[in-house]
Design a protein around this motif. Structure first.
Motif, PDB file in Angstrom:
ATOM      1  N   PRO A   1      -9.567  -7.267 -24.881  1.00 21.54           N
ATOM      2  CA  PRO A   1      -9.091  -8.134 -23.790  1.00 21.54           C
ATOM      3  C   PRO A   1      -7.884  -8.947 -24.242  1.00 21.54           C
ATOM      4  N   SER A   2      -7.089  -9.393 -23.296  1.00 25.02           N
ATOM      5  CA  SER A   2      -5.909 -10.200 -23.618  1.00 25.02           C
ATOM      6  C   SER A   2      -6.337 -11.579 -24.105  1.00 25.02           C
ATOM      7  N   GLU A   3      -5.389 -12.306 -24.680  1.00 21.31           N
ATOM      8  CA  GLU A   3      -5.672 -13.665 -25.152  1.00 21.31           C
ATOM      9  C   GLU A   3      -6.071 -14.571 -23.989  1.00 21.31           C
ATOM     10  N   GLU A   4      -5.480 -14.338 -22.833  1.00 24.09           N
ATOM     11  CA  GLU A   4      -5.813 -15.163 -21.670  1.00 24.09           C
ATOM     12  C   GLU A   4      -7.249 -14.899 -21.213  1.00 24.09           C
ATOM     13  N   GLU A   5      -7.670 -13.642 -21.268  1.00 23.83           N
ATOM     14  CA  GLU A   5      -9.041 -13.297 -20.874  1.00 23.83           C
ATOM     15  C   GLU A   5     -10.065 -13.740 -21.912  1.00 23.83           C
ATOM     16  N   PHE A   6      -9.679 -13.651 -23.178  1.00 24.59           N
ATOM     17  CA  PHE A   6     -10.626 -13.889 -24.271  1.00 24.59           C
ATOM     18  C   PHE A   6      -9.863 -14.576 -25.408  1.00 24.59           C
TER      19      PHE A   6
ATOM     20  N   ASP B   1     -21.604  -5.982 -29.430  1.00 19.86           N
ATOM     21  CA  ASP B   1     -22.736  -6.836 -29.790  1.00 19.86           C
ATOM     22  C   ASP B   1     -22.325  -8.305 -29.818  1.00 19.86           C
ATOM     23  N   ALA B   2     -21.074  -8.571 -30.198  1.00 16.95           N
ATOM     24  CA  ALA B   2     -20.581  -9.951 -30.258  1.00 16.95           C
ATOM     25  C   ALA B   2     -20.219 -10.503 -28.880  1.00 16.95           C
ATOM     26  N   GLY B   3     -20.198  -9.638 -27.865  1.00 16.26           N
ATOM     27  CA  GLY B   3     -19.841 -10.092 -26.525  1.00 16.26           C
ATOM     28  C   GLY B   3     -18.359 -10.035 -26.229  1.00 16.26           C
ATOM     29  N   VAL B   4     -17.596  -9.290 -27.041  1.00 16.07           N
ATOM     30  CA  VAL B   4     -16.163  -9.118 -26.760  1.00 16.07           C
ATOM     31  C   VAL B   4     -16.032  -8.146 -25.586  1.00 16.07           C
ATOM     32  N   PRO B   5     -15.420  -8.566 -24.490  1.00 21.02           N
ATOM     33  CA  PRO B   5     -15.372  -7.704 -23.293  1.00 21.02           C
ATOM     34  C   PRO B   5     -14.319  -6.598 -23.405  1.00 21.02           C
TER      35      PRO B   5
ATOM     36  N   LEU C   1     -16.343  12.280 -26.908  1.00 23.28           N
ATOM     37  CA  LEU C   1     -17.141  12.094 -25.688  1.00 23.28           C
ATOM     38  C   LEU C   1     -18.629  12.180 -26.001  1.00 23.28           C
ATOM     39  N   GLN C   2     -18.992  13.089 -26.897  1.00 26.47           N
ATOM     40  CA  GLN C   2     -20.405  13.223 -27.281  1.00 26.47           C
ATOM     41  C   GLN C   2     -20.903  11.940 -27.951  1.00 26.47           C
ATOM     42  N   ILE C   3     -20.109  11.370 -28.834  1.00 26.28           N
ATOM     43  CA  ILE C   3     -20.524  10.147 -29.535  1.00 26.28           C
ATOM     44  C   ILE C   3     -20.647   8.985 -28.563  1.00 26.28           C
ATOM     45  N   ILE C   4     -19.688   8.844 -27.647  1.00 25.70           N
ATOM     46  CA  ILE C   4     -19.720   7.738 -26.688  1.00 25.70           C
ATOM     47  C   ILE C   4     -20.928   7.854 -25.760  1.00 25.70           C
ATOM     48  N   ASN C   5     -21.095   9.035 -25.163  1.00 22.06           N
ATOM     49  CA  ASN C   5     -22.121   9.201 -24.127  1.00 22.06           C
ATOM     50  C   ASN C   5     -23.535   9.355 -24.688  1.00 22.06           C
ATOM     51  N   ASP C   6     -23.654   9.960 -25.859  1.00 19.16           N
ATOM     52  CA  ASP C   6     -24.990  10.250 -26.390  1.00 19.16           C
ATOM     53  C   ASP C   6     -25.492   9.201 -27.378  1.00 19.16           C
ATOM     54  N   ILE C   7     -24.594   8.419 -27.970  1.00 20.55           N
ATOM     55  CA  ILE C   7     -25.002   7.500 -29.029  1.00 20.55           C
ATOM     56  C   ILE C   7     -24.650   6.048 -28.726  1.00 20.55           C
ATOM     57  N   ILE C   8     -23.380   5.770 -28.435  1.00 18.34           N
ATOM     58  CA  ILE C   8     -22.949   4.376 -28.279  1.00 18.34           C
ATOM     59  C   ILE C   8     -23.525   3.747 -27.022  1.00 18.34           C
ATOM     60  N   LEU C   9     -23.319   4.382 -25.872  1.00 16.73           N
ATOM     61  CA  LEU C   9     -23.767   3.777 -24.615  1.00 16.73           C
ATOM     62  C   LEU C   9     -25.288   3.651 -24.509  1.00 16.73           C
ATOM     63  N   PRO C  10     -26.067   4.620 -24.977  1.00 18.52           N
ATOM     64  CA  PRO C  10     -27.522   4.388 -24.964  1.00 18.52           C
ATOM     65  C   PRO C  10     -27.952   3.233 -25.870  1.00 18.52           C
ATOM     66  N   CYS C  11     -27.185   2.972 -26.920  1.00 16.25           N
ATOM     67  CA  CYS C  11     -27.521   1.875 -27.833  1.00 16.25           C
ATOM     68  C   CYS C  11     -27.179   0.524 -27.223  1.00 16.25           C
ATOM     69  N   ILE C  12     -25.980   0.417 -26.623  1.00 16.15           N
ATOM     70  CA  ILE C  12     -25.553  -0.824 -25.973  1.00 16.15           C
ATOM     71  C   ILE C  12     -24.648  -0.432 -24.802  1.00 16.15           C
ATOM     72  N   PRO C  13     -25.153  -0.461 -23.583  1.00 11.59           N
ATOM     73  CA  PRO C  13     -24.421   0.065 -22.423  1.00 11.59           C
ATOM     74  C   PRO C  13     -23.136  -0.690 -22.087  1.00 11.59           C
ATOM     75  N   ALA C  14     -23.079  -1.977 -22.450  1.00 11.42           N
ATOM     76  CA  ALA C  14     -21.909  -2.792 -22.118  1.00 11.42           C
ATOM     77  C   ALA C  14     -21.850  -3.961 -23.096  1.00 11.42           C
ATOM     78  N   PRO C  15     -20.692  -4.608 -23.210  1.00 10.76           N
ATOM     79  CA  PRO C  15     -20.627  -5.806 -24.060  1.00 10.76           C
ATOM     80  C   PRO C  15     -21.622  -6.857 -23.575  1.00 10.76           C
ATOM     81  N   ARG C  16     -22.212  -7.584 -24.491  1.00 16.39           N
ATOM     82  CA  ARG C  16     -23.178  -8.607 -24.121  1.00 16.39           C
ATOM     83  C   ARG C  16     -22.525  -9.636 -23.210  1.00 16.39           C
ATOM     84  N   ALA C  17     -23.293 -10.097 -22.219  1.00 16.74           N
ATOM     85  CA  ALA C  17     -22.765 -11.042 -21.241  1.00 16.74           C
ATOM     86  C   ALA C  17     -22.500 -12.411 -21.862  1.00 16.74           C
ATOM     87  N   GLU C  18     -23.259 -12.757 -22.883  1.00 18.28           N
ATOM     88  CA  GLU C  18     -23.116 -14.054 -23.547  1.00 18.28           C
ATOM     89  C   GLU C  18     -22.771 -13.848 -25.013  1.00 18.28           C
TER      90      GLU C  18
END
Length: 749
Positions: free
Chosen positions: A413-418, A449-453, A531-548
């Protein structure tokens, strides 16, 4: 004899001067591209270095601050060891030229590039690469060059050759490309999710320009090039290798087939002992060739398995990735953490967030003065089972860290966003192939995991190559190379990106170059892998950056203040801002454009600091209530600082609903009070009230102002605004309040 050669690249003049400067080097050239000037030299030792089993090539790129009219920083005021940028450029120059030297050469070869002047529109890195190619090509050092190099940009879908500074600022990619007349030797790229086909087309366009450069260098060599010197080959004598091959071919085929690196290494080591004994028995002293002969035999066996039989030593299919696993939140207290494993390659990654003031400050020859995102890569000896102490990062560690950093910048994210500085650290705990791309995956996980969007997850994967030396069209590309395939294969083609496109490329090759067909096949292979690593490993582990954000991470809020109010926020000698910091415990940074960043682990304290700053830069409004501190007591009232640097007067009559005889009866210096702004008089003075913040007693009747017999009633008009904005305190000339008569008696009105 001095010679000058001229040509054009991307509409700008390239001038090569030889035969005048650095004549003791085996080859030298002063290269001017636009107004960028680099002195490139190549020097070789007269004899081979004893006791080594590799080609001793060193490439240096020296940045001198005088090249951009700057004085070096620090106490000594001279350049120290190479900076990170210089090391990365040295690696970019090294990679395309190294495979073109004889593999059995053991004479030291040193290449030096001294950057003497920089034109921001003409890359000194490319100028140094061309200077290196010319210096080696015209020297007597054995080499199969020349190579040429260009930078590729992408603006509105159009490929730009050697973009200017202005074009680089809006380009969607920055690709350093090197090649010979016939093949691509090196690709180093950072890109904003550029599609694979667009990148491939850009590489093809860039190679056309490289061909022209190589033809220009060949014309220089034809006129002034030296005859190449002969050297003593360090290769295993052919008759010894044939004997080892006859004895150990089948044994080696059995030894290398194992999924476990330790088992495989142990098998090969045992076979080496057998071969050493066999050679020593054949003739005393021949056992010294055993290590080189076994290495050469192992290489041939592994390549034969892959190329002829399509068999990998661990049994995988050509397009199969080793077993994958990952986890997040693996460490307490840190802001974000992850663990990523691919086969026997393990990476732990830790993310740290900090205020923007903690961004890395840079001193170099380009326009970049700071770096907000930093990725650091550590490769300890235990990761490969070696007993060696930890040392400061070398060129490999710096290069791998920069590659992962470049891979992730497009999704941050940009400095203004984050408004944070971000650091990720990859700790390699086990290594068996492509730890740099494992670091990309692990960094994505810890950032989320750190919540960086981040915009999208980034994954990296490498592909390998086996080629037929007699036929360019006969090649084999395979996915996810492990250590043994990296050592004995022909390339390590690393690509990182998102589901939308490529964010980085780094290509290491051991052959003379790659065709476009090979590059296309590598793109297709790595696209499937990421694509295999993103869809089969990363996203099932953490679907999105933490909200907090993690509870241990600092909370940073931003606000904009008028530029003309910055001085008021800072105060004389930093008095005001230092008081805000002391009162809230927040870290506060103010940019010249009025952007304010407030950082503290406690969000309430950050909001308090923001409220105080808002109060300073905004004009107080009548009817607004504030928390203040009593700063001074007078007979007629008390001065209260209700905003940093702003005071108002609470008249004795406004301290309580009941009658107050003496100010000291209800207030003391340092008391915290809640006040209401009830008036701003014509002179800008601020009148406050404590009693108007309190409930009015039932049946309360306002008393007549106090007066003395024989004296006219003179009610004070106005108030006091404190010291802010040139406002003055009460004195004896004020109409109202208390004063001293000539005889020293106090007057009351």
């Amino acid at each position: 004899m001095e010679k000058i050669f001229r040509t054009e690249i991307a509409g700008r003049p390239l001038v090569v001067e030889t035969g005048k400067i650095a004549q003791f080097a085996n080859g030298s050239a002063l290269v001017r591209y636009g107004e960028t000037t680099v002195l490139s030299t190549a020097t070789a030792s007269a004899t081979p270095r004893e006791g080594i089993d590799f080609f001793p090539l060193s490439v240096d790129y020296e940045e001198k601050m005088y090249a951009v009219g700057k004085m070096p920083g620090g106490f000594l005021k001279r350049e120290g060891r190479p900076g990170e940028k210089a090391i990365l450029v040295s690696r970019v120059i090294d990679r395309p030229i190294r495979p073109l030297f004889p593999k059995d050469l053991r004479n030291d070869v040193c290449v030096n590039n001294l950057v003497m002047s920089v034109d921001p529109d003409c890359s000194p890195e490319i100028t140094a690469m061309l200077g290196t190619s010319i210096a080696i090509a015209i020297s007597d050092i054995p080499w199969k060059g020349p190579v040429g190099g260009v930078v590729l940009g992408l603006i509105d879908g159009k490929t730009i050759i050697n973009p200017t500074l202005e074009q680089r600022e809006v380009s969607d990619m920055y690709v350093t490309l090197a090649g010979t007349l016939n093949k691509i030797c090196m690709v180093e790229a950072g890109a904003n999710e550029v599609p694979d086909d667009v990148m491939l087309n850009a590489i093809a366009e860039g190679h056309e320009e490289i061909k022209k450069i190589c033809e220009f260098i060949n014309s220089i060599v034809a006129e002034i090039g030296k005859e190449k010197f002969t050297y003593e080959s360090a290769d295993v004598p052919e008759e010894i290798f044939e004997a080892v091959k006859e004895y150990g071919w089948d044994k080696m085929r059995a030894a290398v087939l194992s999924k476990d690196k330790e088992v495989r290494d142990a098998n090969v080591a045992a076979l080496q002992e057998e071969v050493a004994a066999l050679l020593e028995e054949k003739e005393e002293g021949l056992s010294k060739w055993a290590p080189d002969a076994i290495y050469k035999l192992e290489k041939k066996v592994v390549r034969d398995y892959l190329f002829r039989e399509h068999i990998r030593v661990d049994g995988r299919a050509l397009d199969e990735i080793r077993p994958l696993s990952c986890a997040v939140g693996v460490l307490p207290r840190v802001h974000g953490s992850s663990f990523f494993q691919r086969g026997q390659t393990q990476v732990m990654n830790i993310c740290t967030l900090a205020p923007l003031d903690d961004a890395q400050k840079l001193e170099g020859l380009d326009e970049q003065t700071y770096k907000r995102y930093m990725h650091h890569y550590n490769f300890p000896g235990y990761s490969t089972g070696e007993a060696k102490p930890s040392k400061s990062p070398g060129r490999r560690e710096i290069g791998h860290g920069a590659l992962a950093e470049r891979s992730l910048i497009p999704v941050l994210p940009s400095e203004e966003e984050f408004p944070y500085s971000i650091r990720t650290v990859s700790e390699i705990t086990m290594s068996n192939g492509s730890t740099s791309q494992g670091s990309v995956c692990a960094s994505t996980l810890s950032l989320m995991d750190a919540g960086v969007p981040i915009k999208r997850p980034v994954a990296g994967i490498s592909s390998g190559l086996i080629t037929d030396p007699d036929n360019d069209d006969n090649f084999l590309v395979f996915m996810d190379i492990q250590g043994i395939e990296d050592f004995f294969g022909d390339m390590d083609f690393k690509v990182a990106g998102t589901t939308e496109g490529i964010t980085s490329i780094q290509v290491d090759i051991k052959v003379e170059g790659l065709t476009l067909d090979i590059i296309k096949a590598a793109f297709e292979m790595t696209h499937k892998g990421r694509l295999q690593i993103i869809n089969d490993i990363i996203l099932p582990c953490i679907p999105a950056p933490r909200a907090e954000l993690n509870k241990w991470a600092p909370r940073i809020i931003s606000m904009q203040v008028p530029v003309d109010k910055i001085r008021e926020v800072i105060g004389s000698g930093g008095k005001v801002i230092n008081k805000i910091i002391a009162d809230t415990g927040a870290q506060i940074n103010i940019n010249d454009d009025g952007m304010v960043y407030i950082s503290t682990p406690d969000l309430e304290k950050a909001e308090k600091a923001k409220m105080i700053i808002n109060g300073i830069v905004s004009d107080p409004e009548v009817g607004t209530e504030y928390d203040g501190v009593v700063t001074r007591l007078m007979d007629f009232g008390a001065f209260v600082e209700f905003l940093p640097g702003k005071e108002g007067l609470v008249h004795i009559s406004k301290m309580a609903w009941n009658r107050v005889e003496k100010v000291e009866d209800v207030l003391h210096e340092g008391d915290k009070v809640h006040v209401k702004l009830i008036e701003i008089d014509s002179q800008g003075r601020l009148n406050l009230s404590i009693r108007d913040c309190l409930p009015k007693p039932e049946g309360f009747v306002e008393e007549e102002p106090r007066r003395r017999e024989g004296r006219p009633n003179r009610e004070r008009r106005g108030g006091f605004a404190g010291r802010n904005g040139g406002r003055r305190p009460f004195n004896d000339d004020d109409d109202g309040g208390a004063s001293e008569n000539p005889k020293g008696r106090r007057r009351e009105f």
